[in-house]
Write a protein that holds these residues in place. Structure first.
Motif, PDB file in Angstrom:
ATOM      1  N   PHE A 124       0.818  -1.210   0.000  1.00  0.00           N
ATOM      2  CA  PHE A 124       0.000   0.000   0.000  1.00  0.00           C
ATOM      3  C   PHE A 124       0.854   1.263   0.000  1.00  0.00           C
ATOM      4  O   PHE A 124       1.897   1.332   0.652  1.00  0.00           O
ATOM      5  CB  PHE A 124      -0.902   0.001   1.234  1.00  0.00           C
ATOM      6  N   CYS A 125       0.397   2.244  -0.730  1.00  0.00           N
ATOM      7  CA  CYS A 125       0.914   3.601  -0.540  1.00  0.00           C
ATOM      8  C   CYS A 125      -0.188   4.580  -0.909  1.00  0.00           C
ATOM      9  O   CYS A 125      -1.164   4.205  -1.569  1.00  0.00           O
ATOM     10  CB  CYS A 125       2.168   3.870  -1.352  1.00  0.00           C
ATOM     11  N   GLN A 150      16.855   8.359  14.860  1.00  0.00           N
ATOM     12  CA  GLN A 150      15.544   9.014  14.972  1.00  0.00           C
ATOM     13  C   GLN A 150      14.894   9.307  13.623  1.00  0.00           C
ATOM     14  O   GLN A 150      14.004  10.157  13.546  1.00  0.00           O
ATOM     15  CB  GLN A 150      15.665  10.322  15.784  1.00  0.00           C
ATOM     16  N   LEU A 151      15.283   8.595  12.580  1.00  0.00           N
ATOM     17  CA  LEU A 151      14.636   8.851  11.284  1.00  0.00           C
ATOM     18  C   LEU A 151      13.154   8.475  11.321  1.00  0.00           C
ATOM     19  O   LEU A 151      12.318   9.132  10.711  1.00  0.00           O
ATOM     20  CB  LEU A 151      15.338   8.075  10.163  1.00  0.00           C
ATOM     21  N   GLY A 152      12.848   7.395  12.031  1.00  0.00           N
ATOM     22  CA  GLY A 152      11.442   6.991  12.138  1.00  0.00           C
ATOM     23  C   GLY A 152      10.907   7.308  13.520  1.00  0.00           C
ATOM     24  O   GLY A 152      11.551   7.038  14.531  1.00  0.00           O
ATOM     25  N   VAL A 198       6.397  19.511   2.904  1.00  0.00           N
ATOM     26  CA  VAL A 198       6.491  18.075   3.187  1.00  0.00           C
ATOM     27  C   VAL A 198       7.260  17.818   4.482  1.00  0.00           C
ATOM     28  O   VAL A 198       8.274  18.468   4.752  1.00  0.00           O
ATOM     29  CB  VAL A 198       7.179  17.337   2.019  1.00  0.00           C
ATOM     30  N   LEU A 199       6.727  16.878   5.266  1.00  0.00           N
ATOM     31  CA  LEU A 199       7.433  16.371   6.448  1.00  0.00           C
ATOM     32  C   LEU A 199       7.617  14.873   6.271  1.00  0.00           C
ATOM     33  O   LEU A 199       6.785  14.200   5.675  1.00  0.00           O
ATOM     34  CB  LEU A 199       6.651  16.631   7.728  1.00  0.00           C
ATOM     35  N   ARG A 200       8.687  14.356   6.857  1.00  0.00           N
ATOM     36  CA  ARG A 200       9.022  12.953   6.660  1.00  0.00           C
ATOM     37  C   ARG A 200       9.279  12.228   7.978  1.00  0.00           C
ATOM     38  O   ARG A 200       9.664  12.836   8.973  1.00  0.00           O
ATOM     39  CB  ARG A 200      10.283  12.852   5.776  1.00  0.00           C
ATOM     40  N   GLY A 201       9.038  10.939   7.988  1.00  0.00           N
ATOM     41  CA  GLY A 201       9.573  10.060   9.034  1.00  0.00           C
ATOM     42  C   GLY A 201       8.638   9.635  10.150  1.00  0.00           C
ATOM     43  O   GLY A 201       8.980   8.768  10.938  1.00  0.00           O
ATOM     44  N   GLY A 202       7.459  10.248  10.266  1.00  0.00           N
ATOM     45  CA  GLY A 202       6.553   9.823  11.327  1.00  0.00           C
ATOM     46  C   GLY A 202       6.940  10.378  12.679  1.00  0.00           C
ATOM     47  O   GLY A 202       8.019  10.975  12.834  1.00  0.00           O
ATOM     48  N   SER A 203       6.053  10.171  13.641  1.00  0.00           N
ATOM     49  CA  SER A 203       6.274  10.742  14.967  1.00  0.00           C
ATOM     50  C   SER A 203       5.867   9.741  16.042  1.00  0.00           C
ATOM     51  O   SER A 203       5.418   8.629  15.738  1.00  0.00           O
ATOM     52  CB  SER A 203       5.445  12.013  15.129  1.00  0.00           C
ATOM     53  N   ASP A 211       3.195   0.719  11.834  1.00  0.00           N
ATOM     54  CA  ASP A 211       3.041   0.080  10.526  1.00  0.00           C
ATOM     55  C   ASP A 211       2.383   1.007   9.505  1.00  0.00           C
ATOM     56  O   ASP A 211       1.992   0.581   8.433  1.00  0.00           O
ATOM     57  CB  ASP A 211       2.247  -1.224  10.657  1.00  0.00           C
ATOM     58  N   HIS A 212       2.254   2.262   9.860  1.00  0.00           N
ATOM     59  CA  HIS A 212       1.647   3.213   8.941  1.00  0.00           C
ATOM     60  C   HIS A 212       2.709   3.987   8.149  1.00  0.00           C
ATOM     61  O   HIS A 212       2.426   4.501   7.067  1.00  0.00           O
ATOM     62  CB  HIS A 212       0.765   4.185   9.742  1.00  0.00           C
ATOM     63  N   ILE A 213       3.906   4.041   8.703  1.00  0.00           N
ATOM     64  CA  ILE A 213       4.926   4.896   8.100  1.00  0.00           C
ATOM     65  C   ILE A 213       5.681   4.127   6.990  1.00  0.00           C
ATOM     66  O   ILE A 213       5.703   2.900   6.967  1.00  0.00           O
ATOM     67  CB  ILE A 213       5.917   5.413   9.187  1.00  0.00           C
ATOM     68  N   ARG A 214       6.211   4.868   6.069  1.00  0.00           N
ATOM     69  CA  ARG A 214       7.063   4.326   5.007  1.00  0.00           C
ATOM     70  C   ARG A 214       8.148   5.344   4.708  1.00  0.00           C
ATOM     71  O   ARG A 214       7.981   6.531   4.958  1.00  0.00           O
ATOM     72  CB  ARG A 214       6.265   4.124   3.696  1.00  0.00           C
ATOM     73  N   LYS A 215       9.205   4.875   4.096  1.00  0.00           N
ATOM     74  CA  LYS A 215      10.272   5.804   3.708  1.00  0.00           C
ATOM     75  C   LYS A 215       9.804   6.793   2.651  1.00  0.00           C
ATOM     76  O   LYS A 215      10.357   7.877   2.509  1.00  0.00           O
ATOM     77  CB  LYS A 215      11.479   5.027   3.176  1.00  0.00           C
ATOM     78  N   THR A 216       8.795   6.403   1.900  1.00  0.00           N
ATOM     79  CA  THR A 216       8.304   7.274   0.822  1.00  0.00           C
ATOM     80  C   THR A 216       7.123   8.126   1.277  1.00  0.00           C
ATOM     81  O   THR A 216       6.558   8.887   0.474  1.00  0.00           O
ATOM     82  CB  THR A 216       7.848   6.414  -0.372  1.00  0.00           C
ATOM     83  N   TYR A 217       6.739   7.991   2.535  1.00  0.00           N
ATOM     84  CA  TYR A 217       5.547   8.654   3.070  1.00  0.00           C
ATOM     85  C   TYR A 217       5.726  10.169   3.075  1.00  0.00           C
ATOM     86  O   TYR A 217       6.710  10.682   3.607  1.00  0.00           O
ATOM     87  CB  TYR A 217       5.318   8.149   4.482  1.00  0.00           C
TER      88      TYR A 217
END
Lengths: 426, 426, 426, 426
Positions: free
Chosen positions: B205-206, B349-351, B388-393, B399-405
Motif C-alpha cells: 500500500f501507498c 531518529q529517522l522513524g 512536506v514532512l518525513r519520518g513519522g512521529s 506500521d503506517h509509516i514508510r520511507k516514501t511517506y
C-alpha cells in the motif's frame, strides 16, 4: 584594498542606462493627475508616488549613504516611509497604510528623485577614483533592475487604481493601434527530456534567485504553442468552471468562495456581454487575446478542466532555450495589454504579453545563498508560499527580462498581467 | 466483468487489520471523559468524537453505500456532519464549527462505529462472491490507512484540547517510563549525490501522492545524525532568534509578530524555567529531547541561525534508503512524546519521535494523477502552500509509516509532533 | 396650489448666506495641497474633496434635480460616489472606500461646485415665480446648515489626515496668536431643578432632532464652571486611570484594551514629555487648555475617577438657557484649537472650544417624527448607539450652533474636538 | 459593630429559597446529555456547565470566601475560569473561549455545586451568631436572583446549542400541552400622562439599577393590548420589510446586510412554509403566537412599518402599575415558548411569554450609584449601548420578575425570548 575600477566605456554605459531607466519611470506617470499618485486601492497596491520615492530610497540607502562621502539624506523621515520590507535597515512603515500619506507631495517626490539623480551622477563621475567602484557599479545595476521591476508594478497598480473607480477612467484613450486579430490554432510542441541545465550562467546581470545554474531531469513533454485565449477561457466559465469544486485546489476553492470569483479580474458582464477594463478604458472581451489577470488557482483549475497541466519552471526555461524572447509585446510597445498570437513561430508569446504561471513553487535553487546584509532580503525571504511565473508581460521593460528570470506571486494574486500556457505529459 | 477475488489469506489478514485498527482508535480514547470528545480549541483541531465518526463515515460513504447491496446509512444527517472536505459527495459542514455539535452524543458515535463494523464484516465475509472484491479490498485498505492518519490527529488534537485548558489536565499520569537521557553529540553524515530514484515502487500500500517513482538529481550533502534538541533550540531562543527578522522568511516573521511567538507551542516560562505541556502534564523542558511543536517557519529560522539548512524531501528519502525506520518511538510505545537520541546508529531518529520538516513544498511528482471521483480529493487538491514532512512521529502507528511517506502541513502549523533535522551542502 | 413666495429681503439674505457658506468651505481648504484632498486615514474620515463634492451633491439631489426645470446632473456617476447614506436615493458607494477614488480630480470637484452654484443662483433668482418657493428656501437653508456641519468635519478630517502622517505636517504654521494662559479654578455652579422645557421653539432654523420642545423634570444639580483641563486629565492618567478597569464602562474597557489607549488621541510622549498634534504642528501639552479628543468612554471614566458625573443633555441645555454662547472660540477664530478658560463668567466655555459629552444617549424627543422621504434619513436613523454632545467647538461655525443643538457620536469616537465638563448631584 | 441578626423566620425562608433555586437550575439541565453541557455556539452563549459553575463561583467569591471563616476554595483555578466579568476580583477567562474547556467535567461541576451548597448551609445555620448576618442575607438573596437570571440564560443558551445543530434535536419532545389558539384582535389601550413615579420603592429585593424611584413626565399614550403576533410580523416580511432600508435604523440596516437577516432567529423556510425551531423541535409557525427572537432593530423596523413606535420603559412601567404580572407564561410552566394571547384582560401578556423591547437606552436613573467593590460591576458598567426590555419571558422564573425590572441587551441580540408590543402617541 580597492577594486580596480571598471573601464570608462562601462561607466558611460551605466550612466546612460541610469538616465534612461530613471526617465522611463517618470514618463510612465505622465498621463496621471496628481490625485492618481496618492491612492492605494488594496494592500498589494502601492500609490504611484510611493513607487517613485521607494526606488529612489533604494539608491539612497544602499548606494549613496554608504558610498558617497558626506552624503546627507534628502529627508531623514523618508527612511521609514519608503523602506518597503528591508528589516535590516529599520522597521518599515506599514504596507497597508501607504495610501494614508498625502505628504510628501508629488512635487516633493520629484524633487527627491532629482536629488538622488544629482548625487548618483556625482558618484558615477568620480567612480574611477572610488575604492569600491566595482561594487558600486553592481549596486547601481541592481538599483536599475529594481526600478524596472517597479515600472511594471507602477503600471499594474495604476490599472488597479483606475479600474477600481466606478468612473472607470482610462490611463490614455489613444494608447496604440491594435494589431489585427488572428486565430492561431492551439497546437502542441513536443520537447525532449533528459538532463537539462537551468539557471543563470553568470554572464551579465541576474538576480540572485536565478543562480546557481544546475542540472535537472526532465521527461519529454508537450507545451502549447501559444497562450490560452479569452475564447478558450470563456468555455471554462460557461461550462461552470467557477462552480465546480472538483476542478480546484482546496485553497483555490476557498478563494473562489470568499472572493466571489466568477471570471478574471477586470471582467464585468454588461447587458449579457463580457467586458474588460484596460488602460484604454472598458472594452468588450476580444476572444483572440490571451486571458489575463487570472490567479494561479484559476490557471490550475483551467488546466484541470482542459485535461492538461501547467509547465514546471524548468520545462519552461528548457523550452525557451532556443527561442528569441526579445521581439514580444513589452512595456515599450506602449500597449499595456496582451495581443493575440501572431503566426510564424513554433512557440509564440514566450516573451511579453502576460507572465505565465508555472506549477513550480518559488524555492531556492540547490546551493543558493542570499547575499550578506539587508540587500539579502531582496529575494530569499520570499521563498515560501509563492509560485514562479516566467516570460515577462506587456508591462515588463524589454531589456529587463531573461529566459532565467523568476517572477513570483502568491497563488491568489491576480492584479499582475498574468496568464496561462498549458503543458502536458508527452 | 468481475475481478477474480483475492486469496482467502489476504481476506483474513484484511479482516484482522480492520479489527485491530478500529480497536486502536477507540483504545486511544479510553482515558478521555465524555466532555473531552466534544471540544474544538481551534479550527485546525477536530473534536475526538468527530474523528471517530468521520473515519466511519469514510467506510460508509466510499465502501458500504456503493458496494454493500441494500445498505442504508446509519443516519442520513451524518453525511453532512462528518464529511471532512469531499466536495464530490456534498458540501461539508463548516470545519470551524465542529465544536458546536453536542449531538450526536459520544454514545451514538460509538453505536455508529459498531454499525459500520458490522456491515464491513458482512462485506468482508462475502467478499469472495462480490464482483468488485479487489477494488473493495483496496478501498478497505485505504480506509484503514485513513483511520491511522486520524489516530495521529486524535492524539495531537487531544493534546491541544488539554493543553489549551488553564487547568492543564493530563491525558494520563502514568504513560510510560522514560528511557535514560543521553547526550548524543551532533555529527554530520555525508551522503552521496547522483541520479536517485524516489517515490513508491508499487509493492504494498501507498498513498497516491507517493507515486510515481521517478529519478531526481542530488548533489552530495550532509545530514545531521540526530534531531535538533531542546538544548540547541534554547540557544537560538536565548540568542534572540525570535526577535531577529533577518533570520526569518517574510511570511514567517509576520507569523512571529501576529502570533507573538517566543518559543515552540506548549512551552511556557514559569519562575524563570521553561516548561512544556505533555500528555502526562506539565514538565520542565528536557534539554536532550528533540525540540517539538515548531512550525516550518521556526525550523527554517533555526537552520538559518545555525548556518545550515533543512533537507529536501528527496535528500531525506535518499538518506533513509538503507535505514530501518521501524524501531523508532511510535504510537504503540504509548509515550506520545519524543525521546532523546540513543547512540548506536549512524542516522538516529529517522522513524518516529517527530515529523521532520523538509524544505520541499508539497507538490505532485512528475506524472502524478489523482484517482477519479471524490476519492481523488484525498491528496491532490492540497498540493499548494504546504510543506512536506518525513519520518513519522511518536503519534504515528508504526506500521503506517514508510520511507516514501509524504506528510504535509502549512508552514505556520505547530500543533503536530514536528521537529527539525538539519542538513548542509557537502 | 403654490406657496406665496418669501419676501425679497429673505431671498437676498438667503442668497448672501449661500455665497458666504459655500466660499467658507473652499477657504478652509486653501492651505491644502492637492494630495491632502484625496486621502482617507480611517473609515470615519472622508477625503476633503469628498466633503466638497458631497455637500454639492446634496444641493443637486434634493433641490436642483426636483425643483429646477430641465436641470441635468453634472455627472450622473456622482450620484453613486457622493451619496453619503441616503438609501432613499440609491445605494451609496462604500464609505470605507472613499479614499480609493483618485477621480474626479480636485479640479473637477471645484468645477462641480461652480456648476451647482450657478444653478442654485439661477433657482434663487427666479424663486419668486416658483410654485414651491417656500419649500425651496427651507431646503437651501438645510443645505447650508448641512454644509456647515461638513465644514467642521473637514477640519477634523484634515487634522486626522495630517496627524496620521509620520512627518506630522502642519495645516498652517501661523494660525493665530494664542491668548494668554490663565488658571481659572474649578468651581461648581448650582442650578435649580423643576419642570423645565427643552428643545427648539420653532423660531428660525433648527434640525428636526431638536424638536418638539417638551418638558422634563430635573433635580437641582451642579455644573463645573469650565471645561476639564489637560492638567486635570493628566492627573487621571498619572493615577493609572487607563489601567484600572473599575473606572470604565464595560464596552469602554474593551476599547482601551483593543485600541491600546493610554492618553487622548493626538497625544504622544516624547522624551518623557506629553505632546499633542495640532493644526499648527506638534506642541507640548498646555496644562491650562481643555482636554480634547477624548471618547465618551474616557469622559465617563474620568468623571468616575473624579467622583463626579457627566451632565444630561437636558441639564446642559437648562444651564445654558441664560448664557450667551456666541462669544466663544469658534471656527471663525481660525485657531482650530481650544483655548484656556478666561475669567469673567459664571459658566465659561459653553459655546465653542470643544463639544461637551453629555451622559444622554441620542434618542428621539417625545413626539418626534422624521420628515417624509430621503431627507428624513438626515437624523432619525442614527438614534441608536450614539451619545449627545453639546455646545459646539473651535471647528464649528459660530452661526451654526444653538443652545438646542444636538450633536451625536459613537461612544468610542475621538477624532472630533470633544471634551469634558463635569456635573454632580446637588 | 455587628448587625442585629435577622429573625429566624427570615433565615428559614432564605434557606428554603436557596434550596429551591439551586435545585431548579439542576432540574432544568436534566434533559441534557453530558455533551450538551460543554458547547458554546457563539460568544454570547455560555456552555450550560459554565452557567452551573459560575453561579456557584458567585456564592463562593462574594459570600463564602469573605464571610465563612476558614473557607478554602473548591479549586483555586476556578476563580479564573468561572469569573464572568468582575475585573475587581481578577482578569476573567476570555468569554469567547468558554467552549474550549472540556474540564472540569460536568460531574466535577456538580461536585462543586454540592460543595458550595454544603458551605452555604453551614453559613446560614450559624448566621445568628455572625457579625455580618444582615449583609450576608442580602448577598445570598442577590446570589439567588443572580442564579435565576442564569436559569433564563441556561434555557436560551440550550436553545441556541440545539438549534444550531443541523440535526435539530429537541430539548424535550413532550414539553406541555399547548393551550388552544385564539385570535385576540389588536386593540389600543389609552393611558394617561402626567408626572409619574417609576423605579423600585425599596420594599423587598431589587437590583441596584431599578432605583432610585423618581418622577418622570409622560404624555398620554396608547399601548397595544397584546404582543405582536407571527401573523402580523409575516405581513412585514411579505411586504419586503427586510429589503427596505428606509424602515431601519442605520446600524440596524448594517446588521440586516451583514447577517443576511430575512426573518427572526430560528425561522427557516422549508418547502415554502415558515418553520421555527422550539425546544420541542421544529414546528410550523403558529400565526397566533407572539413573534419571538427579534432584535431591537427588527422591533423598531416593524414598528416603523406599522406606523407606530415602541413604548418607553417609563410608559411600560406606568401601564403595568395596576396590572397583575404573576399569572403569565413563565419558566415554571415548562413550555419554554410564548403562547397566544388569551382574552379577558385589558392588557394581555405583560408578564412572561417574551421580553418586550422598549425604545429606552439602558442608562442610570437620576441619582443612581453602583455599590462599592466588585459587586458594583453587576449592572452599572453595562449602562451604554444597550436597550431596556420589560416584563419577563417564558424562560423567566415567575418570582424573579417585577414591574420595575430592567432587563437589557444590545440592539442586535436576538437569542433571548424577545418580542414586540407596539405603542403610539395618543
Amino acid at each position: 584594498m580597492s577594486d580596480s575600477p571598471p573601464p570608462a566605456s562601462v561607466i558611460i554605459a551605466l550612466s546612460e542606462s541610469y538616465s534612461r531607466v530613471r526617465r522611463q519611470s517618470e514618463s510612465l506617470c505622465e498621463p496621471l493627475v496628481v490625485e492618481d499618485y496618492v491612492v492605494q486601492t488594496m494592500p498589494d497596491v502601492s500609490p504611484p508616488k510611493w513607487h517613485l520615492a521607494h526606488v529612489s530610497w533604494f539608491f539612497e540607502t544602499f548606494i549613496l549613504a554608504p558610498h558617497l562621502p558626506g552624503y546627507r539624506p534628502f529627508n531623514p523621515g523618508f527612511n521609514y516611509l519608503f523602506n518597503s520590507y528591508y528589516q535590516g535597515v529599520g522597521t518599515p512603515f506599514p504596507r497597508a497604510q501607504r495610501g494614508f500619506l498625502s505628504r510628501p507631495s508629488v512635487a516633493e517626490v520629484y524633487s527627491y528623485r532629482a536629488h538622488i539623480d544629482t548625487h548618483i551622477s556625482e558618484l558615477i563621475t568620480n567612480l574611477d577614483c572610488h575604492r569600491d567602484s566595482l561594487k558600486i557599479c553592481e549596486l547601481i545595476l541592481l538599483g536599475l533592475n529594481h526600478e524596472q521591476q517597479h515600472q511594471e508594478l507602477l503600471m499594474t497598480d495604476i490599472k488597479h487604481i483606475l479600474g477600481s473607480n466606478p468612473l472607470l477612467p482610462a490611463y490614455s484613450k489613444k494608447i496604440a493601434q491594435n494589431v489585427q486579430n488572428s486565430m492561431v490554432a492551439l497546437a502542441w510542441v513536443k520537447l525532449p527530456g533528459g538532463k537539462v541545465a537551468i539557471g543563470h550562467d553568470g554572464k551579465g546581470f541576474c538576480f540572485d534567485n536565478e543562480s546557481p545554474r544546475h542540472n535537472v531531469l526532465l521527461n519529454e513533454f508537450l507545451l502549447a504553442n501559444r497562450l490560452t485565449t479569452n475564447a478558450e477561457y470563456l468555455q471554462f466559465i460557461n461550462d461552470g468552471g467557477y462552480e465546480n469544486p472538483l476542478l480546484w485546489l482546496s485553497d483555490g476553492w476557498a478563494a473562489v468562495q470568499n472572493e466571489c470569483w466568477k471570471a478574471p479580474l477586470y471582467w464585468r458582464r454588461i447587458d449579457n456581454t463580457w467586458h474588460i477594463f484596460t488602460l484604454e478604458g472598458l472594452k468588450p472581451v476580444n476572444p483572440d487575446e490571451p486571458v489575463c489577470h487570472v490567479s494561479y488557482f484559476e490557471a490550475d483549475a483551467y488546466a484541470a478542466w482542459a485535461g492538461k497541466r501547467l509547465p514546471t519552471e524548468a520545462e519552461w526555461e528548457h523550452a525557451a532555450a532556443d527561442e528569441d524572447l526579445t521581439q514580444g509585446n513589452f512595456l515599450e510597445s506602449g500597449r499595456f495589454h496582451p495581443l493575440p498570437a501572431q503566426t510564424g513561430k513554433r512557440l509564440m508569446q514566450l516573451g511579453g504579453d502576460v507572465w505565465e504561471w508555472t506549477q513550480s513553487p518559488y524555492i531556492a535553487y540547490p546551493g543558493y545563498r542570499p547575499p550578506e546584509g539587508a540587500i539579502g532580503e531582496y529575494n530569499g525571504k520570499f521563498m515560501c508560499n509563492q509560485i514562479v511565473l516566467r516570460g515577462g508581460s506587456c508591462a515588463t521593460p524589454a531589456d529587463h527580462i531573461r529566459k532565467t528570470y523568476r517572477n513570483f506571486f502568491y497563488p491568489h494574486n491576480r492584479w499582475q498581467f498574468m496568464g496561462i500556457r498549458l503543458a502536458a505529459d508527452a
